[in-house]
Design a protein around this motif. Structure first.
Motif, PDB file in Angstrom:
ATOM      1  N   LYS A  38       0.827  -1.205   0.000  1.00 15.99           N
ATOM      2  CA  LYS A  38       0.000   0.000   0.000  1.00 15.99           C
ATOM      3  C   LYS A  38       0.865   1.261   0.000  1.00 15.99           C
ATOM      4  O   LYS A  38       0.372   2.357  -0.297  1.00 15.99           O
ATOM      5  CB  LYS A  38      -0.910   0.013   1.231  1.00 15.99           C
ATOM      6  N   GLU A  39       2.150   1.088   0.359  1.00 19.49           N
ATOM      7  CA  GLU A  39       3.050   2.229   0.477  1.00 19.49           C
ATOM      8  C   GLU A  39       3.494   2.714  -0.896  1.00 19.49           C
ATOM      9  O   GLU A  39       3.602   1.937  -1.848  1.00 19.49           O
ATOM     10  CB  GLU A  39       4.273   1.831   1.315  1.00 19.49           C
ATOM     11  N   LYS A  40       3.748   3.989  -1.012  1.00 17.46           N
ATOM     12  CA  LYS A  40       4.214   4.568  -2.270  1.00 17.46           C
ATOM     13  C   LYS A  40       5.700   4.232  -2.471  1.00 17.46           C
ATOM     14  O   LYS A  40       6.479   4.247  -1.507  1.00 17.46           O
ATOM     15  CB  LYS A  40       4.006   6.071  -2.267  1.00 17.46           C
ATOM     16  N   PRO A  41       6.090   3.949  -3.713  1.00 15.29           N
ATOM     17  CA  PRO A  41       7.475   3.546  -3.997  1.00 15.29           C
ATOM     18  C   PRO A  41       8.523   4.525  -3.479  1.00 15.29           C
ATOM     19  O   PRO A  41       9.558   4.105  -2.967  1.00 15.29           O
ATOM     20  CB  PRO A  41       7.504   3.462  -5.528  1.00 15.29           C
ATOM     21  N   HIS A  42       8.269   5.816  -3.592  1.00 17.53           N
ATOM     22  CA  HIS A  42       9.296   6.773  -3.174  1.00 17.53           C
ATOM     23  C   HIS A  42       9.517   6.753  -1.662  1.00 17.53           C
ATOM     24  O   HIS A  42      10.587   7.121  -1.165  1.00 17.53           O
ATOM     25  CB  HIS A  42       8.947   8.190  -3.653  1.00 17.53           C
ATOM     26  N   ILE A  43       8.527   6.290  -0.920  1.00 17.79           N
ATOM     27  CA  ILE A  43       8.690   6.120   0.531  1.00 17.79           C
ATOM     28  C   ILE A  43       9.535   4.875   0.810  1.00 17.79           C
ATOM     29  O   ILE A  43      10.422   4.880   1.670  1.00 17.79           O
ATOM     30  CB  ILE A  43       7.317   5.990   1.226  1.00 17.79           C
ATOM     31  N   LEU A  44       9.269   3.816   0.054  1.00 19.84           N
ATOM     32  CA  LEU A  44      10.017   2.570   0.231  1.00 19.84           C
ATOM     33  C   LEU A  44      11.490   2.753  -0.107  1.00 19.84           C
ATOM     34  O   LEU A  44      12.350   2.099   0.476  1.00 19.84           O
ATOM     35  CB  LEU A  44       9.415   1.457  -0.646  1.00 19.84           C
ATOM     36  N   HIS A  45      11.778   3.644  -1.060  1.00 23.97           N
ATOM     37  CA  HIS A  45      13.170   3.870  -1.479  1.00 23.97           C
ATOM     38  C   HIS A  45      14.039   4.402  -0.342  1.00 23.97           C
ATOM     39  O   HIS A  45      15.266   4.279  -0.376  1.00 23.97           O
ATOM     40  CB  HIS A  45      13.217   4.854  -2.650  1.00 23.97           C
ATOM     41  N   LYS A  46      13.401   4.991   0.674  1.00 30.35           N
ATOM     42  CA  LYS A  46      14.154   5.553   1.792  1.00 30.35           C
ATOM     43  C   LYS A  46      14.639   4.472   2.762  1.00 30.35           C
ATOM     44  O   LYS A  46      15.463   4.725   3.630  1.00 30.35           O
ATOM     45  CB  LYS A  46      13.283   6.562   2.541  1.00 30.35           C
ATOM     46  N   ILE A  47      14.096   3.262   2.603  1.00 34.89           N
ATOM     47  CA  ILE A  47      14.489   2.151   3.471  1.00 34.89           C
ATOM     48  C   ILE A  47      15.800   1.568   2.967  1.00 34.89           C
ATOM     49  O   ILE A  47      15.941   1.279   1.774  1.00 34.89           O
ATOM     50  CB  ILE A  47      13.395   1.060   3.488  1.00 34.89           C
ATOM     51  N   ASN A  48      16.752   1.406   3.862  1.00 34.84           N
ATOM     52  CA  ASN A  48      18.056   0.886   3.489  1.00 34.84           C
ATOM     53  C   ASN A  48      17.932  -0.495   2.852  1.00 34.84           C
ATOM     54  O   ASN A  48      17.355  -1.405   3.430  1.00 34.84           O
ATOM     55  CB  ASN A  48      18.952   0.801   4.739  1.00 34.84           C
ATOM     56  N   GLY A  49      18.474  -0.632   1.631  1.00 37.35           N
ATOM     57  CA  GLY A  49      18.421  -1.907   0.922  1.00 37.35           C
ATOM     58  C   GLY A  49      17.322  -1.979  -0.119  1.00 37.35           C
ATOM     59  O   GLY A  49      17.265  -2.923  -0.911  1.00 37.35           O
ATOM     60  N   ILE A  50      16.426  -1.005  -0.131  1.00 38.58           N
ATOM     61  CA  ILE A  50      15.323  -0.979  -1.099  1.00 38.58           C
ATOM     62  C   ILE A  50      15.593   0.110  -2.127  1.00 38.58           C
ATOM     63  O   ILE A  50      15.540   1.297  -1.814  1.00 38.58           O
ATOM     64  CB  ILE A  50      13.961  -0.714  -0.420  1.00 38.58           C
ATOM     65  N   THR A  52      15.231   1.304  -6.548  1.00 38.29           N
ATOM     66  CA  THR A  52      14.243   1.323  -7.627  1.00 38.29           C
ATOM     67  C   THR A  52      14.050  -0.059  -8.236  1.00 38.29           C
ATOM     68  O   THR A  52      12.920  -0.487  -8.505  1.00 38.29           O
ATOM     69  CB  THR A  52      14.702   2.307  -8.727  1.00 38.29           C
ATOM     70  N   HIS A  53      15.154  -0.765  -8.446  1.00 36.59           N
ATOM     71  CA  HIS A  53      15.095  -2.085  -9.066  1.00 36.59           C
ATOM     72  C   HIS A  53      14.276  -3.053  -8.209  1.00 36.59           C
ATOM     73  O   HIS A  53      13.415  -3.793  -8.711  1.00 36.59           O
ATOM     74  CB  HIS A  53      16.506  -2.622  -9.267  1.00 36.59           C
ATOM     75  N   THR A  54      14.531  -3.030  -6.898  1.00 43.73           N
ATOM     76  CA  THR A  54      13.798  -3.914  -5.979  1.00 43.73           C
ATOM     77  C   THR A  54      12.327  -3.552  -5.930  1.00 43.73           C
ATOM     78  O   THR A  54      11.455  -4.429  -5.891  1.00 43.73           O
ATOM     79  CB  THR A  54      14.400  -3.834  -4.562  1.00 43.73           C
ATOM     80  N   THR A  55      12.026  -2.265  -5.938  1.00 46.11           N
ATOM     81  CA  THR A  55      10.633  -1.808  -5.897  1.00 46.11           C
ATOM     82  C   THR A  55       9.872  -2.266  -7.136  1.00 46.11           C
ATOM     83  O   THR A  55       8.687  -2.634  -7.050  1.00 46.11           O
ATOM     84  CB  THR A  55      10.564  -0.278  -5.782  1.00 46.11           C
ATOM     85  N   GLN A  56      10.533  -2.262  -8.287  1.00 45.45           N
ATOM     86  CA  GLN A  56       9.888  -2.739  -9.518  1.00 45.45           C
ATOM     87  C   GLN A  56       9.477  -4.199  -9.376  1.00 45.45           C
ATOM     88  O   GLN A  56       8.374  -4.594  -9.776  1.00 45.45           O
ATOM     89  CB  GLN A  56      10.838  -2.565 -10.703  1.00 45.45           C
ATOM     90  N   HIS A  57      10.356  -5.016  -8.800  1.00 42.06           N
ATOM     91  CA  HIS A  57      10.029  -6.419  -8.555  1.00 42.06           C
ATOM     92  C   HIS A  57       8.879  -6.544  -7.549  1.00 42.06           C
ATOM     93  O   HIS A  57       8.009  -7.405  -7.678  1.00 42.06           O
ATOM     94  CB  HIS A  57      11.247  -7.177  -8.027  1.00 42.06           C
ATOM     95  N   LEU A  58       8.894  -5.654  -6.555  1.00 38.57           N
ATOM     96  CA  LEU A  58       7.910  -5.712  -5.478  1.00 38.57           C
ATOM     97  C   LEU A  58       6.488  -5.561  -6.015  1.00 38.57           C
ATOM     98  O   LEU A  58       5.561  -6.242  -5.557  1.00 38.57           O
ATOM     99  CB  LEU A  58       8.214  -4.604  -4.461  1.00 38.57           C
ATOM    100  N   PHE A  59       6.315  -4.697  -6.977  1.00 41.24           N
ATOM    101  CA  PHE A  59       4.974  -4.430  -7.509  1.00 41.24           C
ATOM    102  C   PHE A  59       4.708  -5.136  -8.838  1.00 41.24           C
ATOM    103  O   PHE A  59       3.772  -4.795  -9.556  1.00 41.24           O
ATOM    104  CB  PHE A  59       4.769  -2.920  -7.661  1.00 41.24           C
ATOM    105  N   ASP A  60       5.519  -6.136  -9.142  1.00 43.33           N
ATOM    106  CA  ASP A  60       5.319  -6.941 -10.346  1.00 43.33           C
ATOM    107  C   ASP A  60       4.040  -7.765 -10.177  1.00 43.33           C
ATOM    108  O   ASP A  60       3.895  -8.523  -9.219  1.00 43.33           O
ATOM    109  CB  ASP A  60       6.525  -7.867 -10.539  1.00 43.33           C
ATOM    110  N   GLU A  61       3.108  -7.623 -11.108  1.00 42.21           N
ATOM    111  CA  GLU A  61       1.818  -8.302 -11.019  1.00 42.21           C
ATOM    112  C   GLU A  61       1.943  -9.821 -11.083  1.00 42.21           C
ATOM    113  O   GLU A  61       1.076 -10.538 -10.582  1.00 42.21           O
ATOM    114  CB  GLU A  61       0.888  -7.802 -12.135  1.00 42.21           C
ATOM    115  N   SER A  62       3.015 -10.315 -11.695  1.00 34.69           N
ATOM    116  CA  SER A  62       3.191 -11.764 -11.775  1.00 34.69           C
ATOM    117  C   SER A  62       3.391 -12.374 -10.388  1.00 34.69           C
ATOM    118  O   SER A  62       3.002 -13.520 -10.137  1.00 34.69           O
ATOM    119  CB  SER A  62       4.367 -12.121 -12.690  1.00 34.69           C
TER     120      SER A  62
END
Length: 365
Positions: A38-50, A52-62
């Motif tokens: 439910k969190e917005k990607p730009h908020i997740l990017h602030k977490i250490n280890g997360i 853009t690449h990881t966020t793309q996988h996170l919201f992959d519909e597959s």
């Protein structure tokens, strides 16, 4: 557990590049697994280890589609499971920072015991190793330990069978899903294991026994137990990996010594020689080292009255009071306090006489 939460856990498990440590960091940062998606990607990017690449996988519909399929299987087949923040998640495993966020269970499992040991070793067990394993479990019978192993050939199945023979609970940790069994020849033991304990796995129902899965499985074998026992091992082998992981968890490791010329004693002899394992000669070694022979007759020390705790200290105290001794990382994760800050708080609480540090980064009230 509600459907939304379970689906979110499965979706997180399905996400590429997110292991259990990073998953726990995400869950803690956003205040619950349901909030991750439910969190917005730009908020997740602030977490250490997360990134853009990881966020793309996170919201992959597959990933969502795969999670929905596994969710459907779990619901239709009434599969039992435990989430790492739930009360029924194995306490010993909770103390391991890389433990699975979700495990699946089958059988009659009850891990509410302080006496849990893992017995592992070579698939090419000798008569010496087999005789010792059987005798060891028989001698430990009066202490009613839970015997954990990996259901493989050799030492593993010998340990399971010895536990069943002595009417002890035994837990088989699988390197694949619950839909199948490996090796096939061990299907004949499923009923007896389920009756006397059961099976645990982190893998989805149709996951096959890939080589890397066995190495991942080993951390669960080590993590479930207070001590890991290596019966026989060559100079290299999966049981040595399990011993190494157990040492990293600050758990006791025991190894059965053998003749220097025996191929399947070299690994054990090296563990002992390098001070990575206690030498094992009989069940008494385990009983003494793990203090199973000591009766707990002392009365718990009452917390000093009128000790002033601030809001965060009280939160830590209440958590330990309710859950008993806990690992530093588990306290940090559950109470949502950075480790560096928590270490300082625990020190202050120790000086106030309300918490006590234990070996292995454990703390209790």
């Amino acid at each position: 557990m509600n459907s939304e939460k379970l689906l979110a856990i499965l979706r997180l498990q399905a996400t590429k590049n997110i292991g259990d440590i990073l998953a726990k960091k995400l869950i803690t940062a956003v205040g619950g697994v349901e909030n991750v998606f439910k969190e917005k990607p730009h908020i997740l990017h602030k977490i250490n280890g997360i990134g853009t690449h990881t966020t793309q996988h996170l919201f992959d519909e597959s990933n969502l589609k795969r999670a929905e399929e596994e969710f459907k299987y779990i619901q239709q087949n009434n599969i039992a499971f435990s989430y790492f923040l739930d009360d029924d998640y194995p306490q010993n495993l909770k103390h391991c920072i890389d433990a699975p966020i979700l495990i699946f269970k089958d059988g009659n499992i009850n891990l509410n015991s302080d006496k849990v040991i893992s017995i592992v070793g070579t698939r090419n067990i000798s008569s010496y190793g087999r005789d010792f394993c059987n005798q060891l479990v028989e001698e430990l019978h009066s202490h009613n330990p839970i015997i954990v192993s990996g259901f493989a050939y050799g030492v593993d199945i010998c340990a399971h069978k010895a536990a069943i023979k002595n009417n002890l609970q035994t837990i088989a940790v699988l390197a694949h899903g619950l839909e199948d069994i490996y090796p096939k020849t061990h299907k004949k033991y499923i009923h007896e294991v389920n009756k006397n304990g059961g099976f645990i796995t982190e893998f989805w129902h149709n996951e096959t026994p890939l080589r890397e899965n066995f190495l991942k499985r080993n951390r669960i074998v080590a993590g479930l137990s207070k001590a890991t026992i290596i019966i026989e091992s060559a100079e290299k082998g999966g049981s040595l990996v399990t011993a190494d992981i157990a040492n990293s968890y600050n758990r006791d490791v025991f190894a059965l010594s053998g003749r220097a010329t025996d191929v399947y004693s070299k690994g054990c002899n090296n563990l002992i020689k390098n001070n990575q394992a206690h030498i094992l000669t009989s069940a008494e070694d385990i009983v003494k080292m793990l203090n199973w022979d000591l009766s707990k007759t002392s009365t718990p020390k009452q917390k000093e009255l009128f000790v002033n705790l601030d809001e965060i200290e009280q939160k830590i105290y209440d958590y330990l009071q309710q859950n008993g001794k806990q690992h530093l990382d588990t306290i940090a994760l559950t109470c949502e306090i950075p480790v560096y800050q928590l270490s300082s708080l625990l020190l202050q609480m120790e000086l106030k006489g309300v918490v006590k540090p234990l070996p292995g980064k454990l703390f209790e009230v």
